[in-house]
Design a protein around this motif. Sequence first.
Motif, PDB file in Angstrom:
ATOM      1  N   LYS A  93      70.535  60.360 -17.511  1.00  0.00           N
ATOM      2  CA  LYS A  93      69.690  61.523 -17.260  1.00  0.00           C
ATOM      3  C   LYS A  93      70.184  62.696 -18.105  1.00  0.00           C
ATOM      4  O   LYS A  93      71.386  62.835 -18.355  1.00  0.00           O
ATOM      5  N   ILE A  94      69.224  63.529 -18.524  1.00  0.00           N
ATOM      6  CA  ILE A  94      69.547  64.777 -19.207  1.00  0.00           C
ATOM      7  C   ILE A  94      68.849  65.903 -18.444  1.00  0.00           C
ATOM      8  O   ILE A  94      67.637  65.844 -18.217  1.00  0.00           O
ATOM      9  N   VAL A 142      65.309  67.900  -7.358  1.00  0.00           N
ATOM     10  CA  VAL A 142      64.925  67.319  -8.639  1.00  0.00           C
ATOM     11  C   VAL A 142      64.970  65.797  -8.581  1.00  0.00           C
ATOM     12  O   VAL A 142      64.062  65.111  -9.044  1.00  0.00           O
ATOM     13  N   CYS A 143      66.032  65.265  -8.012  1.00  0.00           N
ATOM     14  CA  CYS A 143      66.151  63.817  -7.854  1.00  0.00           C
ATOM     15  C   CYS A 143      67.148  63.525  -6.741  1.00  0.00           C
ATOM     16  O   CYS A 143      67.984  64.359  -6.387  1.00  0.00           O
ATOM     17  N   LEU A 191      64.524  62.698 -18.542  1.00  0.00           N
ATOM     18  CA  LEU A 191      64.801  64.057 -19.000  1.00  0.00           C
ATOM     19  C   LEU A 191      64.130  65.042 -18.057  1.00  0.00           C
ATOM     20  O   LEU A 191      62.931  64.949 -17.790  1.00  0.00           O
ATOM     21  N   TYR A 192      64.911  65.991 -17.542  1.00  0.00           N
ATOM     22  CA  TYR A 192      64.411  67.013 -16.631  1.00  0.00           C
ATOM     23  C   TYR A 192      64.527  68.381 -17.308  1.00  0.00           C
ATOM     24  O   TYR A 192      65.526  68.670 -17.980  1.00  0.00           O
ATOM     25  N   GLU A 250      70.951  56.846  -4.659  1.00  0.00           N
ATOM     26  CA  GLU A 250      71.876  56.286  -3.672  1.00  0.00           C
ATOM     27  C   GLU A 250      73.170  57.078  -3.565  1.00  0.00           C
ATOM     28  O   GLU A 250      73.786  57.147  -2.507  1.00  0.00           O
ATOM     29  N   GLN A 251      73.566  57.715  -4.683  1.00  0.00           N
ATOM     30  CA  GLN A 251      74.842  58.432  -4.676  1.00  0.00           C
ATOM     31  C   GLN A 251      74.726  59.960  -4.691  1.00  0.00           C
ATOM     32  O   GLN A 251      75.590  60.654  -4.159  1.00  0.00           O
ATOM     33  N   PHE A 252      73.652  60.505  -5.307  1.00  0.00           N
ATOM     34  CA  PHE A 252      73.612  61.946  -5.546  1.00  0.00           C
ATOM     35  C   PHE A 252      72.243  62.561  -5.258  1.00  0.00           C
ATOM     36  O   PHE A 252      71.206  61.915  -5.411  1.00  0.00           O
ATOM     37  N   ARG A 253      72.293  63.825  -4.878  1.00  0.00           N
ATOM     38  CA  ARG A 253      71.090  64.651  -4.773  1.00  0.00           C
ATOM     39  C   ARG A 253      71.265  65.829  -5.719  1.00  0.00           C
ATOM     40  O   ARG A 253      72.312  66.495  -5.712  1.00  0.00           O
TER      41      ARG A 253
END
Length: 304
Positions: A58-59, A125-126, A90-91, A129-132
Amino acid sequence: MELQFLGTGAGTPSRERNVTSISLSLSEYNRGSWLFDCGEGTQHQILRTPIKPGKIEKIFITHLHGDHIFGLPGLLTSRSMNGATEPLTLYGPVGIKTFVETSLQLSGSWLTFPLEIVEITAGEVCNDEQFRVTAFPLTHPVECYGYRIDEHDKPGALDAEQLKADGYLPGPYYYDLKQGRSVTLDDGRVVNGWDYVGSSIKGRSLAIFGDTAPTAAAADLAAGVDVMVHEATLEVAMEEKANGRGHSSTVQAARVAKESGAKRLIITHLSSRYLRQDCERLLDECRAVFPATEMAHDFAVFVV
């Protein structure tokens, strides 16, 4: 997790600092890396690190000023020319899709991997399973965001000894129990994982600010984080000039860290007017307000 700074300068590159880009390594999860901003020359900086462009998942772009996005077309096309096939997301603010697609189209470039471009607004944004990841609006002449990365809490340790004492012999189902799930054994017994799992382990948190003058959103963006990354474009004596251009001074960055309850502050995005011999003075200005301050240099690595 590890943060590696690929560029720590503001506006234009200098002999000592390239323009903005930061990598977050997720290797402890057997994953690749995330990139925050991609200023001109980022792919050249990557060549001097262990980062593999094909493993960038991801960017996240904070805003559309050139020193934060002009490296994107080169990185994306080189990733393709090296045969990458792994997808990349890409965000960034509205306009990032037009910038990337126009650059690729006009240059006759193509991609060998799926590229998803998500134009963001403030909010989540996303979440995997591991991160918000959550975006917060900042104060800058163009639409700009800071990103807060929260690692989900991890289950506590599994009490294997108590399981065995209760007659539940080790097996693959122990993994499910550690996640707090209930398991039905072959003999019909039902085991509730939460009965054997200790207190959860709090996840780590990280705040990466884009360019910004002092802003009310900072309190929520950085509240209680383990590591806060904030620009410190100019020294405190030039604070008015910094704010007038949508930037912060050293002391203002330190105040945000102190008032938000952050545990550590890393300052970056320093004006090219400052040379290596100026760094200690700038760092001292921050530490007078927030002692747990460090300064990023190109290729510096910080453990989160």
